[in-house]
Structures are given as C-alpha cells and as structure tokens.
Design a protein around this motif. Structure first.
Motif, PDB file in Angstrom:
ATOM      1  N   PHE A   5     -49.453 -22.640  11.482  1.00 28.00           N
ATOM      2  CA  PHE A   5     -50.666 -22.172  10.818  1.00 28.00           C
ATOM      3  C   PHE A   5     -51.459 -21.303  11.801  1.00 28.00           C
ATOM      4  O   PHE A   5     -51.863 -21.773  12.861  1.00 28.00           O
ATOM      5  N   PRO A   6     -51.683 -20.023  11.453  1.00 30.13           N
ATOM      6  CA  PRO A   6     -52.427 -19.137  12.359  1.00 30.13           C
ATOM      7  C   PRO A   6     -53.933 -19.382  12.299  1.00 30.13           C
ATOM      8  O   PRO A   6     -54.491 -19.662  11.239  1.00 30.13           O
ATOM      9  N   VAL A   7     -54.572 -19.273  13.452  1.00 31.72           N
ATOM     10  CA  VAL A   7     -56.026 -19.427  13.576  1.00 31.72           C
ATOM     11  C   VAL A   7     -56.528 -18.344  14.527  1.00 31.72           C
ATOM     12  O   VAL A   7     -55.952 -18.139  15.594  1.00 31.72           O
ATOM     13  N   ARG A   8     -57.585 -17.682  14.146  1.00 30.60           N
ATOM     14  CA  ARG A   8     -58.241 -16.740  15.054  1.00 30.60           C
ATOM     15  C   ARG A   8     -59.524 -17.404  15.553  1.00 30.60           C
ATOM     16  O   ARG A   8     -60.221 -18.062  14.802  1.00 30.60           O
ATOM     17  N   VAL A   9     -59.822 -17.213  16.819  1.00 30.16           N
ATOM     18  CA  VAL A   9     -61.040 -17.775  17.396  1.00 30.16           C
ATOM     19  C   VAL A   9     -62.208 -16.841  17.088  1.00 30.16           C
ATOM     20  O   VAL A   9     -62.182 -15.662  17.439  1.00 30.16           O
ATOM     21  N   TYR A  10     -63.223 -17.394  16.432  1.00 29.71           N
ATOM     22  CA  TYR A  10     -64.443 -16.653  16.130  1.00 29.71           C
ATOM     23  C   TYR A  10     -65.531 -17.034  17.136  1.00 29.71           C
ATOM     24  O   TYR A  10     -65.454 -18.072  17.797  1.00 29.71           O
ATOM     25  N   TYR A  11     -66.550 -16.211  17.194  1.00 31.18           N
ATOM     26  CA  TYR A  11     -67.663 -16.462  18.104  1.00 31.18           C
ATOM     27  C   TYR A  11     -68.230 -17.872  17.900  1.00 31.18           C
ATOM     28  O   TYR A  11     -68.529 -18.578  18.866  1.00 31.18           O
ATOM     29  N   ARG A  31     -57.129 -28.324   9.893  1.00 31.58           N
ATOM     30  CA  ARG A  31     -56.753 -27.235   8.990  1.00 31.58           C
ATOM     31  C   ARG A  31     -55.242 -27.085   8.936  1.00 31.58           C
ATOM     32  O   ARG A  31     -54.663 -26.856   7.871  1.00 31.58           O
ATOM     33  N   GLY A  32     -54.597 -27.189  10.086  1.00 30.74           N
ATOM     34  CA  GLY A  32     -53.144 -27.100  10.129  1.00 30.74           C
ATOM     35  C   GLY A  32     -52.480 -28.174   9.287  1.00 30.74           C
ATOM     36  O   GLY A  32     -51.536 -27.899   8.539  1.00 30.74           O
ATOM     37  N   ARG A  33     -52.969 -29.422   9.385  1.00 32.20           N
ATOM     38  CA  ARG A  33     -52.399 -30.513   8.571  1.00 32.20           C
ATOM     39  C   ARG A  33     -52.660 -30.279   7.095  1.00 32.20           C
ATOM     40  O   ARG A  33     -51.774 -30.501   6.259  1.00 32.20           O
ATOM     41  N   SER A  34     -53.857 -29.833   6.754  1.00 28.30           N
ATOM     42  CA  SER A  34     -54.188 -29.585   5.345  1.00 28.30           C
ATOM     43  C   SER A  34     -53.286 -28.519   4.747  1.00 28.30           C
ATOM     44  O   SER A  34     -52.789 -28.664   3.624  1.00 28.30           O
ATOM     45  N   GLU A  35     -53.054 -27.441   5.486  1.00 31.36           N
ATOM     46  CA  GLU A  35     -52.189 -26.372   4.985  1.00 31.36           C
ATOM     47  C   GLU A  35     -50.735 -26.815   4.924  1.00 31.36           C
ATOM     48  O   GLU A  35     -49.993 -26.418   4.027  1.00 31.36           O
TER      49      GLU A  35
END
Length: 129
Positions: A5-11, A31-35
C-alpha cells in the motif's frame, strides 16, 4: 501473500523536527491493513452487520529503524504471520525504496458486539489461505 500500500508523507505527518511523527507510523500500517482487507473483498461494515464481528488490535511490537521526511513515497507491506480461530498476527513494514524505516508485529483479535472473543468469519479465513 504480501499486500503493498503506497503512502506519501504530507506536512501534517511530520513533527517539529521535520520527520514523520512516531505515532503516524501506526496510522500508516492501519491504512495498509484496511486496504489489504478491502482488496480481499471483505466488507468490514458487512462483517459487523452480518456476523457481529469486528477486529481489535491487541498488541503491537514496533521498531523504528530510520526516519521518513516530508514528501517521501513510502510503501506499507502486510503479510500474515499466524492465524488461529479468533486471532490474526500480521507483519508490517514501512519502506522507502529498499530501506525498511519501521517494522511491526500486530496481533488482531476478532470480537463480538459484547466485546468478547469471536471466531474469525469463515469468509475471512478462506481469503487468507
């Protein structure tokens, strides 16, 4: 089976020092587990409605290996370690490229509406194997 599951780091994910705040890694792996569950075709709202079962995190063993920073592109990986009738243990990592930044062993339990231990629904157990 490994889910990615891809995640981008936001401010908003960073702390005063400009690195990802430690508790946000727990959000990333959630989030990864949910997806992962969603991609298996499991509707958690239907599981609650039809089976009266939800998942609860019982234990997290976490290690922080290296920091992530604003705008990093990360990947959360999820793999099943152990499954019993009512418990699921998953290994999760947060990676940037080839570098593991965070790793966790997460124990989930199935609970019923009264908060007691319940069996994992059959549809869920079938999709794991």
């Amino acid at each position: 089976m490994t889910h990615r599951f891809p995640v981008r780091v936001y401010y908003e994910d960073t702390d005063f020092g400009g690195i990802v705040y430690y508790a946000n890694y727990l959000k990333f792996i959630e989030r990864g587990r949910s997806e992962w569950v969603r991609e298996m075709g499991i509707d958690q709202l239907a599981m609650k409605r039809d089976d009266g079962v939800v998942f609860a995190v019982r234990r997290v063993e976490a290690d922080y290996h290296a920091p992530a920073v604003y705008d990093d592109e990360l990947v959360v990986t999820t793999t099943v370690d152990t499954m019993t009738g009512a418990r699921l243990i998953v290994r999760q990592t947060v990676e940037r490229g080839d570098d593991v930044l965070f790793s966790a062993l997460v124990t989930l339990v199935a609970i019923n509406d009264a908060g007691g231990v319940a069996r994992l629904p059959a549809a869920f157990r079938r999709n794991i194997h």
